[in-house]
Scaffold this motif. Structure first.
Motif, PDB file in Angstrom:
ATOM      1  N   LEU A 171       0.913  -1.158   0.029  1.00  0.00           N
ATOM      2  CA  LEU A 171      -0.132  -0.038   0.077  1.00  0.00           C
ATOM      3  C   LEU A 171       0.926   1.258   0.086  1.00  0.00           C
ATOM      4  CD1 LEU A 171      -2.890  -1.261   2.682  1.00  0.00           C
ATOM      5  CD2 LEU A 171      -2.875  -1.100   0.251  1.00  0.00           C
ATOM      6  N   ASN A 172       2.239   1.023   0.204  1.00  0.00           N
ATOM      7  CA  ASN A 172       3.222   2.292   0.079  1.00  0.00           C
ATOM      8  C   ASN A 172       2.861   3.262   1.178  1.00  0.00           C
ATOM      9  OD1 ASN A 172       5.264   3.623  -1.120  1.00  0.00           O
ATOM     10  ND2 ASN A 172       3.994   4.968  -2.191  1.00  0.00           N
ATOM     11  N   VAL A 173       2.637   2.803   2.297  1.00  0.00           N
ATOM     12  CA  VAL A 173       2.565   3.581   3.433  1.00  0.00           C
ATOM     13  C   VAL A 173       3.414   3.086   4.504  1.00  0.00           C
ATOM     14  CG1 VAL A 173       0.080   3.886   3.224  1.00  0.00           C
ATOM     15  CG2 VAL A 173       0.805   1.899   4.446  1.00  0.00           C
ATOM     16  N   SER A 174       3.867   3.860   5.454  1.00  0.00           N
ATOM     17  CA  SER A 174       4.996   3.470   6.533  1.00  0.00           C
ATOM     18  C   SER A 174       4.138   2.515   7.670  1.00  0.00           C
ATOM     19  CB  SER A 174       5.223   4.995   7.549  1.00  0.00           C
ATOM     20  OG  SER A 174       5.608   5.829   6.693  1.00  0.00           O
ATOM     21  N   ILE A 175       5.248   1.848   8.169  1.00  0.00           N
ATOM     22  CA  ILE A 175       4.846   0.876   9.133  1.00  0.00           C
ATOM     23  C   ILE A 175       4.461   1.492  10.483  1.00  0.00           C
ATOM     24  CG2 ILE A 175       5.374  -1.296  10.369  1.00  0.00           C
ATOM     25  CD1 ILE A 175       7.302  -1.985   8.025  1.00  0.00           C
ATOM     26  N   PRO A 176       3.274   1.275  11.041  1.00  0.00           N
ATOM     27  CA  PRO A 176       2.987   1.869  12.202  1.00  0.00           C
ATOM     28  C   PRO A 176       3.634   1.466  13.603  1.00  0.00           C
ATOM     29  CG  PRO A 176       1.355   0.374  11.503  1.00  0.00           C
ATOM     30  CD  PRO A 176       2.216   0.414  10.347  1.00  0.00           C
ATOM     31  N   ASP A 177       3.690   2.075  14.372  1.00  0.00           N
ATOM     32  CA  ASP A 177       4.377   1.508  15.479  1.00  0.00           C
ATOM     33  C   ASP A 177       3.416   1.033  16.617  1.00  0.00           C
ATOM     34  OD1 ASP A 177       6.732   1.276  17.478  1.00  0.00           O
ATOM     35  OD2 ASP A 177       6.446   3.181  18.302  1.00  0.00           O
ATOM     36  N   ILE A 178       2.661   0.267  16.312  1.00  0.00           N
ATOM     37  CA  ILE A 178       1.726  -0.503  17.021  1.00  0.00           C
ATOM     38  C   ILE A 178       1.387  -2.169  16.469  1.00  0.00           C
ATOM     39  CG2 ILE A 178       0.283   1.592  17.560  1.00  0.00           C
ATOM     40  CD1 ILE A 178      -1.510   1.184  15.142  1.00  0.00           C
ATOM     41  N   PRO A 179       1.014  -2.928  17.298  1.00  0.00           N
ATOM     42  CA  PRO A 179       0.898  -4.259  16.961  1.00  0.00           C
ATOM     43  C   PRO A 179      -0.112  -4.319  15.835  1.00  0.00           C
ATOM     44  CG  PRO A 179       0.857  -4.124  19.281  1.00  0.00           C
ATOM     45  CD  PRO A 179       0.900  -2.673  18.669  1.00  0.00           C
ATOM     46  N   PHE A 180       0.110  -5.394  14.748  1.00  0.00           N
ATOM     47  CA  PHE A 180      -0.979  -5.918  13.988  1.00  0.00           C
ATOM     48  C   PHE A 180      -2.216  -6.407  14.541  1.00  0.00           C
ATOM     49  CE2 PHE A 180      -3.059  -8.509  10.850  1.00  0.00           C
ATOM     50  CZ  PHE A 180      -3.132  -7.715   9.671  1.00  0.00           C
ATOM     51  N   PRO A 181      -3.386  -5.731  14.245  1.00  0.00           N
ATOM     52  CA  PRO A 181      -4.544  -6.286  15.122  1.00  0.00           C
ATOM     53  C   PRO A 181      -4.919  -7.744  14.584  1.00  0.00           C
ATOM     54  CG  PRO A 181      -5.001  -4.917  13.136  1.00  0.00           C
ATOM     55  CD  PRO A 181      -3.691  -4.838  13.116  1.00  0.00           C
ATOM     56  N   ARG A 182      -5.202  -8.604  15.610  1.00  0.00           N
ATOM     57  CA  ARG A 182      -5.679  -9.841  15.381  1.00  0.00           C
ATOM     58  C   ARG A 182      -7.199 -10.218  16.188  1.00  0.00           C
ATOM     59  NH1 ARG A 182      -2.454 -12.456  11.697  1.00  0.00           N
ATOM     60  NH2 ARG A 182      -0.276 -11.806  12.074  1.00  0.00           N
TER      61      ARG A 182
END
Length: 222
Positions: A171-182
């Protein structure tokens, strides 16, 4: 639900099948689904940047004609594991059981959207038939891979993904500094059905109370 939540967190508000619980939204989806009018789809997706769940599964080819530059995330998993999870959520609450009667009684519009938009078109109206469902699941994956340009397609196994990397790169966006939602799909769907049923039950009781009140007034004045 996990992918929808992840897209929301990345700044791509995502339309999901759970949004069809709102009658006006459901009616608009059904009209867009049946007739494929770009205006209806644009109205339905106004304010959203993505669409997921069965509204996307059953309409992706029509949507790609309207949004030819859109990127497609093909969420895959082991077919048998998918059916095990699927059969314990949607069909269990909506098809061929005592819960189906309650679901149709208290949420008739949502039940109709699920039947027409998913069961009839995608699963040959047999969501409790493992073989048919697994075959439809595998066929869908093959068709999407053939239909979508590789440059616009991410084949995404959310169960094996360890974080945000491949999704954010695509998606060409920055990686957020939060866990991936499960998100627990089973609990999330049961919570959705129960909350909708509760609201409809309250409305039904109010209608009954009003009817009894009017009936008593008529009897008193007779």
């Amino acid at each position: 639900m996990s992918l929808m939540t992840a897209l929301d967190m990345l700044g791509f508000p995502c339309f999901h099948g759970s949004h069809l619980a709102k009658p006006s939204t459901g009616h608009l989806f059904l009209r867009a689904f049946k007739y494929g009018n770009p205006k209806d789809w644009n109205n339905l997706l106004d304010g959203y940047a993505a669409i997921a769940d069965f509204p996307a599964v059953c309409s992706y080819q029509e949507l790609m004609k309207i949004y030819p530059d859109a990127k497609v995330i093909l969420n895959i998993r082991d077919p048998d594991r998918w059916y095990n999870s699927f059969s314990e959520t949607i069909p269990k609450n909506t098809h061929g059981s005592e819960r189906n009667i309650i679901f149709k009684l208290l949420t008739p519009l949502l039940a109709h959207y699920v039947q027409v938009g998913f069961y009839d078109k995608f699963l040959c109206s047999k969501p409790q038939d493992r073989e048919i469902c697994v075959r439809a699941f595998q066929k869908h994956i093959s068709e999407v891979i053939q239909h979508v340009s590789p440059a616009n397609l991410l084949i995404y196994d959310i169960e094996k993904e360890k974080g945000w990397n491949s999704l954010c790169a695509f998606l060409n966006v920055s990686i957020p500094d939060i866990p991936f939602p499960r998100v627990n799909e089973r609990k999330a769907f049961e919570t959705l059905v129960n909350s909708i049923a509760t609201v409809h039950s309250i409305v039904l009781l109010l209608y009954i109370a009003c009817f009894i009140s009017i009936l008593l007034c008529i009897i008193v004045y007779m």
